[in-house]
Write an enzyme that holds these catalytic residues in place. Structure first.
Site, short mmCIF file in Angstrom:
data_model
loop_
_atom_site.label_atom_id
_atom_site.label_comp_id
_atom_site.label_asym_id
_atom_site.label_seq_id
_atom_site.Cartn_x
_atom_site.Cartn_y
_atom_site.Cartn_z
N HIS A 13 7.82 -7.73 -1.46
CA HIS A 13 6.71 -6.76 -1.54
C HIS A 13 6.40 -6.28 -0.13
O HIS A 13 5.79 -7.00 0.67
CB HIS A 13 5.46 -7.41 -2.15
CG HIS A 13 4.33 -6.45 -2.35
ND1 HIS A 13 3.70 -6.30 -3.57
CD2 HIS A 13 3.71 -5.58 -1.52
CE1 HIS A 13 2.74 -5.38 -3.46
NE2 HIS A 13 2.73 -4.94 -2.21
N HIS A 15 5.37 -2.77 2.50
CA HIS A 15 5.04 -1.37 2.78
C HIS A 15 5.72 -0.98 4.09
O HIS A 15 5.38 -1.51 5.15
CB HIS A 15 3.53 -1.18 2.91
CG HIS A 15 2.80 -1.54 1.65
ND1 HIS A 15 2.53 -0.60 0.67
CD2 HIS A 15 2.34 -2.72 1.18
CE1 HIS A 15 1.91 -1.20 -0.34
NE2 HIS A 15 1.78 -2.49 -0.06
N LYS A 99 6.08 0.49 -9.96
CA LYS A 99 4.85 -0.11 -9.46
C LYS A 99 3.63 0.54 -10.10
O LYS A 99 3.48 1.76 -10.05
CB LYS A 99 4.79 0.04 -7.94
CG LYS A 99 3.53 -0.50 -7.27
CD LYS A 99 3.47 -2.02 -7.27
CE LYS A 99 2.11 -2.54 -6.84
NZ LYS A 99 1.94 -2.63 -5.40
N HIS A 136 -0.22 -4.04 -9.39
CA HIS A 136 -1.41 -4.28 -8.56
C HIS A 136 -2.47 -4.65 -9.58
O HIS A 136 -3.07 -3.78 -10.20
CB HIS A 136 -1.80 -3.06 -7.74
CG HIS A 136 -2.95 -3.33 -6.84
ND1 HIS A 136 -2.85 -3.40 -5.47
CD2 HIS A 136 -4.25 -3.64 -7.12
CE1 HIS A 136 -4.03 -3.72 -4.95
NE2 HIS A 136 -4.89 -3.87 -5.92
N HIS A 172 0.97 -10.03 -5.16
CA HIS A 172 -0.04 -10.59 -4.25
C HIS A 172 -1.17 -11.29 -4.99
O HIS A 172 -2.32 -10.89 -4.91
CB HIS A 172 -0.59 -9.54 -3.30
CG HIS A 172 -0.85 -8.17 -3.89
ND1 HIS A 172 -1.62 -7.98 -5.00
CD2 HIS A 172 -0.42 -6.95 -3.51
CE1 HIS A 172 -1.67 -6.69 -5.28
NE2 HIS A 172 -0.94 -6.05 -4.40
N ASP A 244 3.51 -8.22 1.43
CA ASP A 244 2.53 -7.12 1.36
C ASP A 244 2.14 -6.66 2.76
O ASP A 244 1.03 -6.18 2.97
CB ASP A 244 1.28 -7.54 0.56
CG ASP A 244 0.48 -6.33 0.09
OD1 ASP A 244 1.02 -5.20 0.12
OD2 ASP A 244 -0.69 -6.51 -0.30
O1 DOR Z 1 -4.34 -4.16 1.41
C1 DOR Z 1 -3.55 -3.40 0.86
N1 DOR Z 1 -2.86 -2.48 1.55
N2 DOR Z 1 -3.41 -3.47 -0.46
C2 DOR Z 1 -2.69 -2.56 -1.14
O2 DOR Z 1 -2.62 -2.67 -2.32
C3 DOR Z 1 -2.06 -1.42 -0.45
C4 DOR Z 1 -1.82 -1.73 0.96
C5 DOR Z 1 -1.47 -0.51 1.79
O3 DOR Z 1 -0.59 0.26 1.38
O4 DOR Z 1 -2.05 -0.34 2.86
ZN ZN Z 2 1.11 -3.88 -1.40
#
Ligand code: DOR
Ligand code: ZN
Length: 343
Positions: A13, A15, A99, A136, A172, A244
Site C-alpha cells: 500500500h 502513495h 481501490k 479504505h 491500513h 501507506d
Molecule cells: O493519511 C492518508 N493519506 N490517508 C489516506 O487515505 C490517503 C493518504 C494520502 O493520499 O495522502
Molecule cells: Zn493510503
C-alpha cells in the site's frame, strides 16, 4: 541480533504521487522493496486502464538508474466504474486491484464512491475475474475515532455476505475491531502501517499539536495499537505490510487545515523492524513483509534479499521534496535498524 537478512519485501500500500514528487520519493521505496501496490488517488484519480498504463509509464520513467522495481497498479472506483473496465483491468495484466474510497473520506477522495451499493455490478465482475478489492474502510458521518468500526458493521459484514468469493484487503487497519473481523472472515486480509504499530493517538497532541502524525484512518487508543502489534507479529498470513507512505509538503502538513498522511517510505523497513523487535518477534518480520502480501495477491514471492543491520541513526528532520521539504515519520528520533545499501 546484529544483522537480519530477509527476502526482498513488497509494499502492499503506497502513495507514489506524480511529477516532481514521484521522482523525489520513488528511490526510497526502490531501495527496500521489489514491488508496491500503487494507490490511484492522483488529481484526477487513476480511473481507467488507460490512466493506469500512463501512470505506470511515468513511474518507470522516474526510476533511479540501474534499479529494478515493479509498480503494481490499481484503479480508483467511482460511482461510474463499469464492469467492462474490470474485465479490461484484468486483461491488462498490470492492474492488480481496485481501490474503494468513500467520497470525502481522505486526500483526493472527491471522486470516491457515494454509496457502496452502487458498486454491486462492479463487485460481481471483480469476484468473477478474481480481482481484489482494496478498502479504505471508513464511513464519514460518525466520530473520527469510530469510522473504521462503523464501516465494518455497516458495510463490510454485508459486502462479505453478498460477495463471499470476492478477495478483499481492508487497508491500513487501525482497530482491535478490524483485527477481530479479519481473523473471522474468509477471503479478507489486511495491511498494517508502521505508524499504527508504533504510535497511539496521544502522539498527535504530545506537547502541542503534531501534524506529521496525522493520517487517515487516524491513530487510535493504545489498546488498538496492541491488537495491531499482536496481529502483525502473530504469523497469521491475513496481516501483511503496507506502509501507506503518503508524502505531503511540510507547508501543506503544517497548516491551519493540514493534509492527512505520514511519509514513511524513507525508512519503512527500519520502522517495522523497530516495531517487531519491541515485541521480540523479529523472526516474524520476513513473512509479514515478504511472503503474506504476495501470497494473498497470488504473485510469486521475490527471490532477492535485503539486509537490515543494527545501527543507531537519527531520522532526518526533513528530506528534499517539492515546494517545501518532506518530514519523515518520527523525524529527529533515533532508530536502531538500517537497510544495508544494495549494490
Ligand atoms: O493519511 C492518508 N493519506 N490517508 C489516506 O487515505 C490517503 C493518504 C494520502 O493520499 O495522502
Ligand atoms: Zn493510503
Amino acid at each position: 541480533m546484529q544483522k537480519l537478512t530477509l527476502t526482498r519485501p513488497d509494499d502492499c500500500h503506497l502513495h507514489l504521487r506524480d511529477g516532481a514528487a514521484l521522482k523525489m520519493v520513488l528511490p526510497y521505496t526502490v531501495q527496500q522493496f521489489a514491488r508496491a501496490i500503487v494507490m490511484p488517488n492522483l488529481k484526477p484519480p487513476v480511473r481507467s486502464v488507460e490512466d493506469a498504463a500512463a501512470y505506470r509509464d511515468r513511474i518507470l520513467a522516474a526510476m533511479p538508474a540501474g534499479k529494478r522495481f515493479e509498480p503494481l497498479m490499481t484503479l480508483y472506483l467511482t460511482d461510474n466504474t463499469s464492469p467492462e473496465e474490470i474485465i479490461a483491468a484484468k486483461a491488462s495484466g498490470f492492474v492488480k486491484a481496485l481501490k474503494y474510497y468513500p467520497a470525502g473520506a481522505t486526500t483526493n477522495s472527491d471522486f470516491g464512491v457515494t454509496d457502496i451499493r452502487k458498486c454491486d455490478r462492479v463487485f460481481e465482475a471483480m469476484q468473477e475475474v478474481n480481482m481484489p478489492l482494496l478498502l479504505h474502510g471508513e464511513v464519514i458521518d460518525v466520530d473520527i475515532f469510530d469510522r473504521e468500526r462503523v464501516f465494518i458493521e455497516r458495510h463490510l459484514v454485508s459486502l462479505q455476505q453478498r460477495f463471499p468469493n470476492l478477495r478483499v484487503v481492508l487497508e491500513h487497519v487501525t482497530t482491535a475491531d478490524a483485527v477481530q473481523f479479519v481473523l473471522a472472515a474468509e477471503n479478507i486480509a489486511a495491511t498494517i502501517t508502521p505508524q499504527h504499530l508504533l504510535f497511539n493517538r496521544n502522539i498527535l497532541f504530545k506537547g502541542g499539536i503534531r501534524p506529521h502524525f496525522y493520517c487517515l484512518p487516524i491513530l487510535k487508543r493504545e489498546e488498538h495499537r496492541q491488537a495491531l502489534l499482536k496481529a502483525a507479529t502473530s504469523g497469521n498470513p491475513k496481516f501483511f505490510l503496507g506502509t501507506d507512505s503518503a508524502p505531503h509538503t511540510r507547508n501543506s502538513k503544517e497548516s491551519a487545515c493540514g493534509c492527512a498522511g505520514c511519509f514513511s517510505a524513507l525508512h519503512a523497513m527500519a520502522l517495522y523492524a523497530e516495531a517487531f523487535e519491541g515485541e521480540n518477534a523479529l523472526d516474524k518480520l520476513e513473512a509479514f513483509a515478504s511472503f503474506y502480501g504476495p501470497d494473498f495477491y497470488q504473485f510469486p514471492r521475490n527471490t532477492e534479499q535485503i539486509t537490515l543491520i543494527k545501527k543507531t541513526w537519527r531520522v532526518p528532520d526533513e528530506v528534499p521534496f517539492t515546494e517545501s521539504g518532506l518530514v519523515p515519520l518520527g523525524a529527529g528520533q533515533e532508530m536502531s535498524w538500517q537497510v544495508a545499501e544494495s549494490e
